[in-house]
Design a protein around this motif. Structure first.
Motif, PDB file in Angstrom:
ATOM      1  N   TRP A  23      -5.622 -12.149 -42.022  1.00 48.71           N
ATOM      2  CA  TRP A  23      -5.345 -11.731 -40.650  1.00 48.71           C
ATOM      3  C   TRP A  23      -6.586 -11.910 -39.787  1.00 48.71           C
ATOM      4  O   TRP A  23      -7.715 -11.789 -40.261  1.00 48.71           O
ATOM      5  CB  TRP A  23      -4.952 -10.252 -40.595  1.00 48.71           C
ATOM      6  N   LEU A 112      -5.150  -4.515 -35.942  1.00 46.74           N
ATOM      7  CA  LEU A 112      -4.284  -5.334 -36.808  1.00 46.74           C
ATOM      8  C   LEU A 112      -2.819  -4.987 -36.596  1.00 46.74           C
ATOM      9  O   LEU A 112      -1.961  -5.883 -36.538  1.00 46.74           O
ATOM     10  CB  LEU A 112      -4.686  -5.148 -38.267  1.00 46.74           C
ATOM     11  N   VAL A 118      -1.485 -13.195 -37.783  1.00 43.29           N
ATOM     12  CA  VAL A 118      -1.250 -13.529 -39.186  1.00 43.29           C
ATOM     13  C   VAL A 118      -1.589 -15.001 -39.401  1.00 43.29           C
ATOM     14  O   VAL A 118      -0.929 -15.885 -38.847  1.00 43.29           O
ATOM     15  CB  VAL A 118       0.207 -13.246 -39.595  1.00 43.29           C
TER      16      VAL A 118
END
Length: 245
Positions: A23, A112, A118
């Motif tokens: 990520w 996040l 992603v």
């Protein structure tokens, strides 16, 4: 774009370790990324705790990338599923051209969940426990109290661009998070700082260096700027902590 080339090389090099997810957070995910000025902040989730061989392979991967454009700005922390819910746990991290350990803060965790990008595998919601507003607020206030407030008293630090930039921007972001429970970008923080009483000439200096090709500061300006930044941040942090601690 050099950023995407570097990310592709990094992800290809990491592939043999079969990460469960990779990520991006920070400016790279939040829409305020400035190539050549912003860091590339990454989190990779490995299948299990890193063995000595895994650590050696990660060190070798980052060493191979060392001469690539922007490689000095690529930072990656390596999580494992058994440790993702421990906010105090220190995780293997590559940053500043070396391996060491550091925690994944509540701010990073909230980033996040809110806008993480992603790059490979599972989304953050599938692996990372959420952060409550209380946890987030307590962290940003304690960070101002325990890290930034003592740093203000160390005059040697504040002639450097990075301390002035991060000191003022982090304070503005912490103020909004403590008050409203939300995260803001660095650009938004710069827009808010004059209204929070920050010296306008320092804010504009940060803005020019972040978004324009500004010349390096002279020694005289750096020393004067340091005094302005410290005179502002000391009382401002004290007031923030008194209000929200």
């Amino acid at each position: 774009m050099q950023t995407e080339v570097l990310l592709d090389r990094f992800l290809d090099g990491l592939a043999p370790l079969a990460p469960l997810a990779v990520w991006a957070h920070g400016s790279l995910a939040g829409g305020d990324y400035q190539e050549g000025r912003s860091d590339l902040d990454l989190i990779a989730v490995l299948e299990g705790p890193p063995t000595p061989r895994t650590i050696w392979r990660l060190a070798k991967l980052h060493a191979r990338l060392r001469t690539a454009p922007l490689a000095d700005r690529l930072h990656c922390t390596y999580l494992t599923p058994d440790a993702v819910d421990d906010v105090d746990r220190r995780h293997l991290t590559w940053a500043h051209q070396q391996l060491f350990k550091r925690p994944v803060t509540p701010v990073t965790r909230r980033e996040l969940h809110a806008f993480g990008r992603v790059l490979r595998g599972t989304a953050p919601a599938g692996l990372l426990p959420p952060v409550t507003d209380r946890e987030l607020g307590e962290f940003v206030v304690s960070d101002q109290r325990d890290f930034w407030r003592p740093a203000v008293d160390d005059a040697r630090l504040w002639t450097r661009d990075v301390w002035v930039d991060l000191g003022l921007i982090t304070f503005a972001r912490a103020s909004v998070t403590a008050r409203e429970g939300r995260l803001i970008s660095k650009r938004e923080a710069l827009d808010l700082l004059p209204g929070l009483g920050a010296p306008v000439e320092v804010v504009e200096d940060i803005r020019r260096r972040r978004y324009e090709d500004a010349a390096p500061p002279t020694e005289e300006w750096a020393a004067y700027r340091a005094g302005l930044a410290r005179d502002y941040l000391g009382p401002a942090i004290d007031a923030l902590v008194a209000s929200y601690a």
